[in-house]
Design an enzyme around this catalytic site. Structure first.
Site: not given
Ligand code: PLP
Length: 397
Positions: A61, A114, A187, A212
């Site tokens: 961890r 998101y 992001d 992703k």
């Molecule tokens: C732009 C973006 N940021 C963060 C996330 C969250 O990622 P995770 O699903 O790996 O927690 C997503 C998920 O679709 C996303 O599209």
């Protein structure tokens, strides 16, 4: 055997292949192994140890070896000083917000993000911990400037944003942030560091959902925060070791493996998405296409100035059709799969209906239901062929 390091004198592709990997000291294997053990042997007298330390190998961890290898690679690809890899993109986002923000701080964030960002900042941190929030269309620099308050601590943007592909100017927002003593996090999930590197453009943090493009194969979850060590040490201590969003060694290893082909996959995603966007735009049954790589589209000039060599694999589009026709269209697709997530090798589509609670934050063309389409790396003829045959079967063409 000496540890091989790959600094910036090496290209992005070379670093995607090699950084974080080395010959295994014990076996001579040319790929580092997965270490699933959750604990490491203690020294003769462990009593003086700091049980919450991330230095050295103690407990997974606090940081495991596969996590550290992946962190080394992501930091290098993002052009950042340090990186923390956590169990998901949302763990990275919440880890950043939790560690940086205190009660009474103010955050400005993009109107297009998101969903978990909206929930975390606007509902959870706001309601539980009195973090103040302002939602701003961050493609409008004047609106960003006007939203800054004396207690603003962080500006968080997503560009291109999920799901409208809205583009925000990272350089200009970094300037506004830093003139006011505010931090900027970006992001970068839709672009990936192959197409866009926020830290090189002036941001303080680049966040990725590794789930992703960086993993790219739809079979593991992870997230990363890249930035300056002075902040990452705090985030690591608070959000990884004490909140516990650590990634599993197996997932770190899978993402490490997937990331080797990031540049090759991204080139194909970029090419396929642009071709699909152009094809869709030419269809009379399509009401709009949002893709930052379409010349003349909203945000194109800004995207051109900060995204290279391409614009990513995600686009959104609408159909001149009723609700059920959208579902019938999707049910006819054979190559493209109806599923959430994006950035996988395969093409994925999701119908976002007319009732999205955040619709009031999106441009009007998104109010009648639309698709988010993550264009995969299949043959482009098969992707477009699939769209065409599904449109024909649904009576749209
Ligand atoms: C732009 C973006 N940021 C963060 C996330 C969250 O990622 P995770 O699903 O790996 O927690 C997503 C998920 O679709 C996303 O599209």
């Amino acid at each position: 055997m000496t540890k091989r390091t790959y600094g910036n004198e090496y290209g992005f592709q070379t670093r995607a292949v090699h950084t974080g990997n080395d010959v295994d000291g014990e076996t001579g294997a040319i790929k580092r192994p997965i270490t699933m053990a959750n604990s490491y042997e203690l020294p003769y007298d462990p009593t003086a140890m700091n049980w919450s330390s991330a230095a050295g190998n103690l407990y997974t961890r606090n940081g495991g070896s596969n996590q550290k290898y992946l962190q080394e690679k992501i930091a290098s690809l993002e052009g950042g000083e340090d990186c923390i890899v956590l169990s998901s993109g949302v763990a990275a986002l919440s880890g950043l917000f939790f560690a940086l923000l205190e009660s009474g701080d103010h955050v400005i964030f993009s109107s297009v993000t998101y969903i978990a960002v909206y929930r975390l900042l606007h509902e959870l941190l706001n309601n539980k911990f009195h973090v103040e929030t302002t939602i701003v269309d961050t493609s409008d620099l004047e609106a960003v400037r006007k939203a800054v308050r004396p207690n603003t601590k962080l500006i968080h943007i997503e560009t291109p944003g999920n799901p409208t592909l809205t583009v925000s100017d990272i350089r200009a927002i970094a300037e506004i942030a830093h003139e006011n003593g505010v931090l900027l996090s970006v992001d970068n999930t839709f672009a990936s560091p192959f197409n866009q590197r926020p830290i090189e453009l002036g941001a303080d943090f680049s966040i990725e959902s590794l789930t992703k493009y960086i993993n790219g194969h739809g079979d593991a979850m992870g997230g990363s925060i890249t930035g300056k060590k002075e902040y990452l040490d705090i985030i690591r201590a608070q959000s990884q070791i004490n909140l516990g969003g650590t990634i599993s060694p197996f997932n770190a290893w899978l993402i490490m493996r997937g990331s080797v082909t990031l540049p090759l996959r991204m080139r194909q995603h970029n090419e396929n998405a642009l071709a699909a966007a152009k094809w869709l735009e030419a269809q009379p049954c399509v009401s709009f296409v949002a893709y930052p790589g379409l010349p003349g589209s909203d945000g194109y000039e800004t995207a051109l100035s900060q995204m290279a060599p391409g614009f990513g694999g995600v686009l959104s589009f609408g159909l001149k059709a009723d609700h059920d026709t959208h579902n019938r269209f999707v049910s006819q697709l054979k190559v493209i799969t109806s599923a959430v997530s994006l950035g996988h090798d395969e093409s994925l589509i999701v119908f976002l209906g007319e009732e999205d609670e955040r619709q009031y934050l999106y441009p009007e063309k998104f109010h009648n239901g639309f698709f988010r389409f993550s264009v995969g790396i299949e043959d482009i003829e098969d992707i477009i062929g699939d769209l065409r045959q599904a449109m024909e079967k649904t009576g749209l063409l």
